[in-house]
Design a protein around this motif. Structure first.
Motif, PDB file in Angstrom:
ATOM      1  N   LYS A 141      -0.738  60.980  10.330  1.00 48.99           N
ATOM      2  CA  LYS A 141      -1.045  60.408  11.649  1.00 48.99           C
ATOM      3  C   LYS A 141      -0.248  59.138  11.908  1.00 48.99           C
ATOM      4  CE  LYS A 141      -5.339  59.921  10.460  1.00 48.99           C
ATOM      5  NZ  LYS A 141      -5.297  60.589   9.152  1.00 48.99           N
ATOM      6  N   THR A 142      -0.295  58.228  10.935  1.00 53.51           N
ATOM      7  CA  THR A 142       0.378  56.945  11.117  1.00 53.51           C
ATOM      8  C   THR A 142       1.889  57.147  11.251  1.00 53.51           C
ATOM      9  OG1 THR A 142      -1.365  55.833   9.907  1.00 53.51           O
ATOM     10  CG2 THR A 142       0.734  54.676  10.077  1.00 53.51           C
ATOM     11  N   MET A 143       2.402  58.032  10.401  1.00 52.79           N
ATOM     12  CA  MET A 143       3.828  58.345  10.433  1.00 52.79           C
ATOM     13  C   MET A 143       4.240  58.854  11.812  1.00 52.79           C
ATOM     14  SD  MET A 143       5.959  58.151   8.032  1.00 52.79           S
ATOM     15  CE  MET A 143       7.620  58.639   7.715  1.00 52.79           C
TER      16      MET A 143
ATOM     17  N   GLY B 201      -8.513  48.895  12.532  1.00 51.58           N
ATOM     18  CA  GLY B 201      -9.358  49.205  11.385  1.00 51.58           C
ATOM     19  C   GLY B 201      -8.651  49.862  10.219  1.00 51.58           C
ATOM     20  N   GLU B 202      -7.324  49.974  10.275  1.00 52.65           N
ATOM     21  CA  GLU B 202      -6.605  50.560   9.144  1.00 52.65           C
ATOM     22  C   GLU B 202      -6.143  49.445   8.213  1.00 52.65           C
ATOM     23  OE1 GLU B 202      -5.807  54.229   8.793  1.00 52.65           O
ATOM     24  OE2 GLU B 202      -7.605  54.127  10.010  1.00 52.65           O
ATOM     25  N   ARG B 203      -5.402  49.829   7.174  1.00 49.77           N
ATOM     26  CA  ARG B 203      -4.981  48.829   6.191  1.00 49.77           C
ATOM     27  C   ARG B 203      -3.979  47.841   6.789  1.00 49.77           C
ATOM     28  NH1 ARG B 203      -4.143  53.479   3.472  1.00 49.77           N
ATOM     29  NH2 ARG B 203      -1.908  53.145   3.589  1.00 49.77           N
TER      30      ARG B 203
ATOM     31  N   ASN C  34      -1.510  46.269   5.387  1.00 48.48           N
ATOM     32  CA  ASN C  34      -0.099  46.392   5.021  1.00 48.48           C
ATOM     33  C   ASN C  34       0.649  47.384   5.899  1.00 48.48           C
ATOM     34  OD1 ASN C  34      -1.370  48.566   3.944  1.00 48.48           O
ATOM     35  ND2 ASN C  34      -0.345  48.506   1.958  1.00 48.48           N
ATOM     36  N   GLU C  35      -0.101  48.329   6.512  1.00 50.63           N
ATOM     37  CA  GLU C  35       0.569  49.260   7.427  1.00 50.63           C
ATOM     38  C   GLU C  35       1.127  48.518   8.637  1.00 50.63           C
ATOM     39  OE1 GLU C  35      -2.008  52.488   8.490  1.00 50.63           O
ATOM     40  OE2 GLU C  35      -1.487  53.602   6.668  1.00 50.63           O
ATOM     41  N   MET C  36       0.377  47.507   9.098  1.00 51.69           N
ATOM     42  CA  MET C  36       0.846  46.735  10.245  1.00 51.69           C
ATOM     43  C   MET C  36       2.043  45.866   9.850  1.00 51.69           C
ATOM     44  SD  MET C  36      -0.660  47.735  12.833  1.00 51.69           S
ATOM     45  CE  MET C  36      -0.402  46.600  14.186  1.00 51.69           C
TER      46      MET C  36
ATOM     47  N   ALA D 202      -2.677  54.088  19.355  1.00 47.55           N
ATOM     48  CA  ALA D 202      -3.915  53.516  18.822  1.00 47.55           C
ATOM     49  C   ALA D 202      -4.237  54.206  17.498  1.00 47.55           C
ATOM     50  CB  ALA D 202      -5.062  53.683  19.815  1.00 47.55           C
ATOM     51  N   ASP D 203      -4.179  53.430  16.411  1.00 46.46           N
ATOM     52  CA  ASP D 203      -4.351  53.991  15.065  1.00 46.46           C
ATOM     53  C   ASP D 203      -5.365  53.140  14.316  1.00 46.46           C
ATOM     54  OD1 ASP D 203      -4.020  55.403  12.731  1.00 46.46           O
ATOM     55  OD2 ASP D 203      -2.062  54.562  12.245  1.00 46.46           O
ATOM     56  N   SER D 204      -6.621  53.587  14.164  1.00 48.24           N
ATOM     57  CA  SER D 204      -7.122  54.883  14.541  1.00 48.24           C
ATOM     58  C   SER D 204      -8.356  54.717  15.419  1.00 48.24           C
ATOM     59  CB  SER D 204      -7.457  55.643  13.263  1.00 48.24           C
ATOM     60  OG  SER D 204      -8.637  56.375  13.347  1.00 48.24           O
TER      61      SER D 204
HETATM   62 MG    MG Z   1      -2.848  56.241   8.706  1.00 50.51          MG
END
Ligand code: MG
Ligand code: ADP
Length: 588
Positions: A240-242, A262-264, A266-268, A330-332
């Motif tokens: 999804k993020t990809m 609400g995700e991790r 480090n992804e941001m 919008a993730d997620s």
């Molecule tokens: Mg994700």
């Protein structure tokens, strides 16, 4: 600042006041000695309830609450782009400078830098009649984007003062307007707008133009319009993020609003680093120059996560009003819904399905309904497209967030666990996904890509569906017993899956592919299919056709034909014809 109440009770991010108060519904308030930002979410003669957007630990009953008289709002003006904010539009960089990486106490920061001077070109004249939405000044906000400052939607009147072109901060007046009732308003580069109220437009249009993403399974099979809505549901690790990153990087939107919800954390950070380094295919500048990030990651207060999607969509509408095409990722949205559930639980509301509040559906609707292609108040056209990731527990699409989202979006890009396990990425299921925009877009594809595009697309889907039913038989009795035309269907479906639908985000050529190349790849695949069908109808066995390497060569077109050498694709059509002529000549 006037005190208007005293804290009676605290339950996590929810604060109660007893008795009748002077606050208004949706008013922004400062709560406690620390003056944490909050919003009035319910109000009656017995009790006032506040949702607090910062960590409330340490707060005690008896502390004061201050009103602002304003609704919970965001600040709109230059400085939004190439920036990263939390869920209530506080710049993370400034907060970090003040209190370090973890926001543990209240920080008072302005959303936009009030000291930076912007080069302003004023576009209205003294004495001019102006109405809400009209553009009054232009500012080169980033290398890529010209910011257009507008008269706030609810203001009409005559220009009685304007500044000279020059450098101004967002808080200095640019023009003065005398309204019909003779009141005078000063317009600045920075303005406020309440996050829960859609910015007004002249009218909504049906969109007939695609948001081109460079991702083949999307653009060719399940396209989205500019102004459209899409959901990407999928279990953990299905991509999804990809997929959101790919669309944010390569879609032909002018502006990207990326909400990490609400995700991790480090992804941001990855998005920020990636986007700063990556070149915008359109302008050659860094992608951040057209992007704003809103980060309310899993370690940040839950109420601000609830607000973050409204903050994001309001910023998007603001750039739409300037005439831009904006795309929101919008993730997620599932993490957002979980915030809603947690707040609802604290409010002791009656839970509905799986503990979510009964208003989950209406809240999702108010978010997705803010997408659209609009004729703005200033008569320009702009769009907001919304693409929301949904992360159901265990990848089970029957749960309430996925099901309710499905009611309000018109593209469903369902990610399939098995495809992801097989490393078929993007793992968009061609059997369970759909786009309800195909009819709206047909004319555009016909006029701008090829007259055959829609028909070819349909054939590709048909072959994939036929393969799926044939595989049921193959699983039972093996493929040897199938007649040759069905063996061909299975082989061509393999070519479509590996050669077209699979797309490697890490491959320099494959990561982003023009619609023109997509259409030509499909043409080559279908040409191969038709020639093979003809040979089979003339009695040639599939085993003979498979001796030729042509099938595998077509599979690797995506790597072998550079994106700027589409002329090479004609060679494949010739080679397919030669293959045909050769087989027919030697086996007739
Ligand atoms: Mg994700
Ligand atoms: P999710 O957000 O659904 O949990 P991610 O988007 O983080 O999943 O994807 C997990 C992994 O799958 C990525 O780290 C990457 O290795 C792989 N992946 C997903 N999509 C692609 C793609 N289009 N190309 C190559 N690898 C991919």
């Amino acid at each position: 600042m006037k005190q208007q109440g005293t804290i009676y009770g605290i339950n996590g991010p929810i604060v109660y006041l007893k008795g009748k108060t002077q606050f208004q519904m949706s008013e922004m308030v400062y709560v406690g000695k620390m003056r944490l930002i909050g919003e009035i979410i319910s109000l009656n003669n017995e009790m006032t309830t506040i949702q607090v957007y910062e960590e409330t630990s340490g707060m005690k009953p008896g502390e004061p609450v201050y009103g602002t008289g304003q609704q919970m709002s965001v600040t709109l003006g230059p400085g939004i782009l190439n920036n990263i904010f939390d869920g209530i539009e506080r710049p993370l960089k400034t907060i970090e400078d003040q209190v370090g990486q973890y926001i543990t106490k209240s920080v008072q920061v302005e959303s936009l830098d009030t000291e930076r001077k912007w080069p302003v070109h004023v576009t209205v004249e003294l004495g001019q009649e102006v109405t809400g939405g009209m553009i009054i000044a232009e500012v080169q906000e980033t290398k890529t984007i010209v910011h257009k400052s507008m008269i706030p939607p609810n203001i009409d009147g005559k220009v009685i003062e304007v500044v000279e072109d020059g450098d101004y901060t967002v808080v200095e007046p640019i023009v003065k307007i005398q309204q019909l009732d003779d009141t005078i308003v000063e317009i600045r580069l920075a303005q406020k707008w309440p996050i829960r109220i859609p910015r007004p437009v002249r009218r909504r249009h049906e969109s007939s133009v695609p948001l081109i993403t460079g991702q083949r399974v999307v653009d060719t099979l399940f396209p989205i319009t500019k102004g459209g809505t899409a959901a990407i549901p999928g279990g953990f690790g299905t991509g999804k993020t990809m997929m959101q990153h790919q669309v944010a990087k390569y879609s032909d939107a002018d502006i990207i609003v990326y909400i990490g919800c609400g995700e991790r954390g480090n992804e941001m950070t990855e998005v920020l680093e990636d986007f700063s380094e990556l070149e915008d295919p359109k302008s050659g500048n860094s992608l951040m120059e057209r992007t704003v990030l809103i980060a309310n990651t899993s370690n940040m207060p839950v109420a601000a996560r609830e607000a973050s999607i409204y903050t994001g969509v309001t910023l998007a509408e603001y750039y739409r009003d300037m005439g831009y095409d904006v795309a929101i990722m919008a993730d997620s949205t599932s993490r957002w819904a979980e915030a809603l559930r947690e707040l609802s639980g604290r409010l002791e509301e009656m839970p509905a399905e799986e503990g979510f509040p009964a208003y989950l559906a209406s809240r999702l609707a108010t978010f997705y309904e803010r997408a659209g292609l609009m004729q703005n108040l200033n008569e320009s056209e702009g769009s907001v497209s919304i693409i929301g990731a949904v992360s159901p527990q265990g990848g089970d699409f029957s749960e309430p967030v996925t099901q309710n989202t499905k009611r309000f979006v018109r593209c469903f890009w369902g990610l399939d666990r098995q495809l992801a396990n097989e490393r078929h990425y993007p793992a968009v299921s061609w059997l369970n996904s759909y786009s309800l925009y195909v009819d709206d877009l047909s004319a555009w594809f016909r006029d701008n890509v090829s007259p055959d595009f829609i028909n070819n697309r349909r054939q590709i889907l048909e072959i994939l569906h036929q393969e799926s039913s044939l595989m049921d038989i193959v699983k039972l009795i093996g493929s040897d017993v199938l007649p040759d035309d069905q063996k061909l269907t299975i082989e061509i479906a393999r070519v479509i899956r590996l050669g077209f639908l699979q797309q490697d985000a890490f491959h320099q050529e494959d990561t982003n592919v023009s619609l023109e190349k997509q259409a030509k790849m499909i043409e080559v695949i279908l040409h191969l299919y038709r020639q093979c069908r003809e040979m089979i109808s003339m009695g040639m066995p599939m085993s003979l056709l498979l001796e030729n390497q042509i099938f595998n060569r077509v599979v690797t077109i995506k790597y072998d034909v550079p994106n700027d050498r589409l002329d090479l694709l004609d060679q494949y059509l010739d080679d397919i014809d030669q293959f045909y002529n050769h087989i027919m000549a030697t086996n007739a």
